[in-house]
Design a protein around this motif. Structure first.
Motif, PDB file in Angstrom:
ATOM      1  N   PHE A  40       0.642  -1.229  -0.045  1.00 51.31           N
ATOM      2  CA  PHE A  40      -0.054  -0.163   0.086  1.00 51.31           C
ATOM      3  C   PHE A  40       0.806   1.407  -0.009  1.00 51.31           C
ATOM      4  N   GLN A  43      -0.637   4.037  -2.098  1.00 50.14           N
ATOM      5  CA  GLN A  43      -1.814   4.379  -1.623  1.00 50.14           C
ATOM      6  C   GLN A  43      -1.857   5.302  -0.317  1.00 50.14           C
ATOM      7  N   LEU A  47      -3.395   8.988   0.076  1.00 48.26           N
ATOM      8  CA  LEU A  47      -4.513   9.238   1.158  1.00 48.26           C
ATOM      9  C   LEU A  47      -3.888  10.344   2.203  1.00 48.26           C
ATOM     10  N   THR A 247      -2.728  -3.161  -6.393  1.00 53.25           N
ATOM     11  CA  THR A 247      -1.912  -1.683  -6.021  1.00 53.25           C
ATOM     12  C   THR A 247      -0.343  -1.822  -6.309  1.00 53.25           C
ATOM     13  N   THR A 254      -5.265   2.499  -8.990  1.00 50.62           N
ATOM     14  CA  THR A 254      -5.804   2.246  -7.864  1.00 50.62           C
ATOM     15  C   THR A 254      -5.826   3.154  -6.917  1.00 50.62           C
ATOM     16  N   SER A 255      -4.957   3.860  -6.757  1.00 48.70           N
ATOM     17  CA  SER A 255      -5.069   5.265  -5.873  1.00 48.70           C
ATOM     18  C   SER A 255      -6.089   6.198  -6.278  1.00 48.70           C
ATOM     19  N   LEU A 258      -9.610   4.441  -5.201  1.00 48.96           N
ATOM     20  CA  LEU A 258      -9.706   4.693  -3.677  1.00 48.96           C
ATOM     21  C   LEU A 258     -10.240   5.922  -3.352  1.00 48.96           C
TER      22      LEU A 258
END
Length: 272
Positions: A40, A43, A47, A247, A254-255, A258
């Motif tokens: 991750f 990500q 985030l 990921t 993917t990010s 999300l």
């Protein structure tokens, strides 16, 4: 230096984790079976840049989290670790993002503790409560015995090639899988299977997001997730040119998926 700078003592294990802090809503990232928090990396960065409080942890027996001699991995123990981690950080409610086993655990935790969860985002994981055909039931029963027959030296490469599409992602996945002793991996696999229990009337008690790689051929995910999205009335984000380890096969895409889910009105409302 490791990204996981904190430790939490638990029965039978020590959990390594990191808390990005800040005033944003907490988001807990749970990796898949045989993987670790590094899946991750992209990500977590995205985030954090979006102003969210990101928590990462290695599940017991994975990565930097230990498993005591004689202790065995179980779904119940892992669910207890999630509860203990959130309690230790004094987090009342969090969005839980889970990949594969992490997604199964996220579903189970939300079902048991809906008041502690502001949303669940599942990446490339089986639908815990979804219907299973007789063939799918048989495949679940036979998975662990079949994996037990694969020589230890071959298992990481076999799993990596089944899990990722791009050469770089395959190599990273194989390297990560190779760190886990085969007996532990088989226990982890059995724990994953134990979380799949069809319950036709069940619907998620919290906002739900679904992401999968378009080339994911593991288990019944490619078939079950579209049905799951339809039953729950949510969109399914399908990432092109990516397999099970979405990921690493497609980190930026993917990010973006999300962040797109977290920006949906139902998630925004739940995170207030």
């Amino acid at each position: 230096m490791s990204a996981l700078d904190r430790r939490l003592d638990r029965p039978g294990a020590v959990i390594a984790f990191a808390d990005g802090g800040g005033d944003g809503h907490p988001v807990l990232l749970l990796h898949g079976a045989g993987m670790d928090h590094t899946m991750f990396d992209a990500q977590a960065e995205a985030l954090t840049a979006a102003g969210l409080r990101v928590l990462r942890a290695d599940l017991r027996g994975h990565g930097e989290s230990s498993l005591d001699e004689g202790a065995r991995f179980s779904a119940d123990a892992a669910l207890g670790d999630i509860a203990a981690l959130l309690a230790e950080r004094r987090i009342d409610r969090a969005v839980i993002v889970g990949h594969s086993l992490g997604g199964n655990l996220a579903q189970a935790y939300a079902a048991a503790q809906p008041d502690r969860v502001s949303g669940v985002i599942v990446m490339d994981a089986s639908w815990n409560a979804g219907p299973l055909s007789s063939v799918e039931r048989l495949a679940l029963r036979l998975a662990a015995p079949m994996l037990a027959l694969v020589p230890s030296r071959r298992l990481p490469g076999m799993m990596a090639r089944a899990s990722a599409v791009w050469a770089s992602a395959i190599a990273r996945t194989e390297e990560t899988f190779a760190r886990m002793p085969k007996p532990v991996f088989l226990d982890v696999w059995r724990a994953t299977v134990s979380l799949v229990a069809p319950e036709p009337a069940y619907r998620s008690p919290v906002p739900l997001g679904l992401i999968r790689g378009a080339e994911d051929r593991t288990g019944n995910i490619a078939v079950a997730m579209p049905r799951w999205a339809d039953v729950e009335g949510v969109a399914e984000y399908v990432i092109p040119d990516a397999g099970h380890v979405v990921t690493w096969d497609a980190p930026d895409e993917t990010s973006a998926a999300l962040l797109g889910i977290l920006a949906e009105d139902r998630f925004v409302a739940a995170m207030r």
